[in-house]
Motif scaffolding. Structure first.
Motif, PDB file in Angstrom:
ATOM      1  N   GLU A 126       0.875  -1.168  -0.175  1.00  0.00           N
ATOM      2  CA  GLU A 126       0.237  -0.078   0.077  1.00  0.00           C
ATOM      3  C   GLU A 126       0.997   1.312  -0.032  1.00  0.00           C
ATOM      4  OE1 GLU A 126      -2.850   0.030   2.986  1.00  0.00           O
ATOM      5  OE2 GLU A 126      -4.383  -1.356   1.976  1.00  0.00           O
ATOM      6  N   THR A 127       2.117   1.206   0.526  1.00  0.00           N
ATOM      7  CA  THR A 127       2.905   2.404   0.406  1.00  0.00           C
ATOM      8  C   THR A 127       4.177   2.216  -0.511  1.00  0.00           C
ATOM      9  OG1 THR A 127       4.448   1.428   2.410  1.00  0.00           O
ATOM     10  CG2 THR A 127       2.366   2.733   2.909  1.00  0.00           C
ATOM     11  N   GLY A 128       4.152   1.128  -0.807  1.00  0.00           N
ATOM     12  CA  GLY A 128       5.353   0.980  -2.054  1.00  0.00           C
ATOM     13  C   GLY A 128       6.680   1.037  -1.223  1.00  0.00           C
ATOM     14  N   THR A 129       6.867   0.462   0.102  1.00  0.00           N
ATOM     15  CA  THR A 129       7.958   0.695   0.867  1.00  0.00           C
ATOM     16  C   THR A 129       8.447  -0.800   1.002  1.00  0.00           C
ATOM     17  OG1 THR A 129       6.944   2.297   1.875  1.00  0.00           O
ATOM     18  CG2 THR A 129       8.742   1.399   3.147  1.00  0.00           C
ATOM     19  N   ILE A 130       9.826  -0.705   0.983  1.00  0.00           N
ATOM     20  CA  ILE A 130      10.863  -1.868   1.261  1.00  0.00           C
ATOM     21  C   ILE A 130      11.576  -1.511   2.452  1.00  0.00           C
ATOM     22  CG2 ILE A 130      12.750  -3.149   0.749  1.00  0.00           C
ATOM     23  CD1 ILE A 130      12.220  -2.537  -2.397  1.00  0.00           C
ATOM     24  N   VAL A 131      11.613  -2.634   3.330  1.00  0.00           N
ATOM     25  CA  VAL A 131      12.167  -2.358   4.710  1.00  0.00           C
ATOM     26  C   VAL A 131      13.471  -3.532   4.894  1.00  0.00           C
ATOM     27  CG1 VAL A 131      11.728  -2.330   7.270  1.00  0.00           C
ATOM     28  CG2 VAL A 131       9.873  -2.126   5.717  1.00  0.00           C
ATOM     29  N   LEU A 132      14.498  -2.683   5.239  1.00  0.00           N
ATOM     30  CA  LEU A 132      15.776  -3.641   5.516  1.00  0.00           C
ATOM     31  C   LEU A 132      16.058  -3.688   7.044  1.00  0.00           C
ATOM     32  CD1 LEU A 132      18.130  -1.924   2.719  1.00  0.00           C
ATOM     33  CD2 LEU A 132      16.494  -3.829   2.603  1.00  0.00           C
ATOM     34  N   ASP A 133      16.533  -4.788   7.500  1.00  0.00           N
ATOM     35  CA  ASP A 133      16.593  -4.773   8.734  1.00  0.00           C
ATOM     36  C   ASP A 133      18.078  -5.334   9.203  1.00  0.00           C
ATOM     37  OD1 ASP A 133      16.894  -7.471   8.559  1.00  0.00           O
ATOM     38  OD2 ASP A 133      15.177  -8.099   9.703  1.00  0.00           O
ATOM     39  N   GLY A 134      19.050  -4.963   8.402  1.00  0.00           N
ATOM     40  CA  GLY A 134      20.315  -5.419   8.804  1.00  0.00           C
ATOM     41  C   GLY A 134      20.703  -6.820   8.676  1.00  0.00           C
ATOM     42  N   SER A 135      19.780  -7.699   8.363  1.00  0.00           N
ATOM     43  CA  SER A 135      20.201  -9.213   8.470  1.00  0.00           C
ATOM     44  C   SER A 135      21.545  -9.443   7.313  1.00  0.00           C
ATOM     45  CB  SER A 135      18.946  -9.881   7.839  1.00  0.00           C
ATOM     46  OG  SER A 135      17.817  -9.755   8.849  1.00  0.00           O
TER      47      SER A 135
END
Length: 213
Positions: free
Chosen positions: A131-140
């Motif tokens: 819905e927001t066109g967002t990618i999330v990275l978490d440092g894995s």
């Protein structure tokens, strides 16, 4: 008297006539009965929505099956003319199997100047929000430290279909708030008071997202 002491003094005076029991912080569960997503979404429609919103943010979206991923990544690096690519330590080696580009390891001692000389970076992601066109990275390990996706000018991010969720509430359920989360909506961009858009100020000018079915 410092500004801190002045402000705390004002707070103490304001609470001087408040009974101690009433001055304690009051906590109450916040009702979260709002819509968690908008409309009924099939997995295919959710993936389409992510692609549409990423493109709206000027990211370049590519689609492929798992068997064609290495070829797509190699093609993107070749089209960019990249001679070096930054690789997080936990990235799937098969993703780069078709490319002969020099690989640069994500090292703690790398300076910003060294990272700036790298042409591209390839990472996975933790989750993507349609819905927001967002990618999330978490440092894995397959994403590396935050700085490796901020300094190089070209970021290729691989998003698998199982990592795509409809909305932010669903994404938050999958994320660990104690990890260093980076939320990305398109390539780096900012604008001044006259709304002149400038890309690449705070991160890569080009974000290419590979959606793997």
């Amino acid at each position: 008297m410092s500004s801190r002491e002045r402000i705390l003094g004002r707070v103490r005076r304001a609470l001087a006539d408040v009974p101690r029991a009433d001055a304690r912080p009051y906590e109450e569960a916040v009702p979260r009965d709002y819509l968690r997503e908008h409309g009924d979404r099939t997995p295919a429609r959710t993936l389409d929505l992510l692609a549409e919103n990423l493109a709206d943010y000027r990211a370049v979206v590519h689609r492929t099956g798992a068997g064609g991923l290495a070829e797509v990544v190699a093609g993107l690096l070749a089209a960019r003319g990249s001679s070096s690519v930054l690789v997080p330590p936990g990235l799937d080696e098969s993703w780069l199997a078709r490319t002969g580009v020099r690989r640069v390891a994500d090292r703690a001692e790398s300076t910003p100047q060294e990272l700036d000389r790298v042409d591209s970076v390839v990472t996975a992601c933790a989750v993507a929000v349609a819905e927001t066109g967002t990618i999330v990275l978490d440092g894995s390990p397959d994403q590396g430290r935050r700085r490796i996706t901020l300094v190089p000018d070209h970021h290729i991010c691989v998003v698998r279909a199982a990592q795509v969720v409809a909305s932010v509430p669903y994404a938050l359920e999958r994320l660990d708030p104690a990890r260093p989360l980076t939320w990305i909506s398109g390539p780096s961009a900012t604008s001044d008071i006259e709304l002149d858009r400038v890309e690449g100020v705070h991160g890569p000018r080009t974000l290419e997202v590979v959606l793997v079915r």
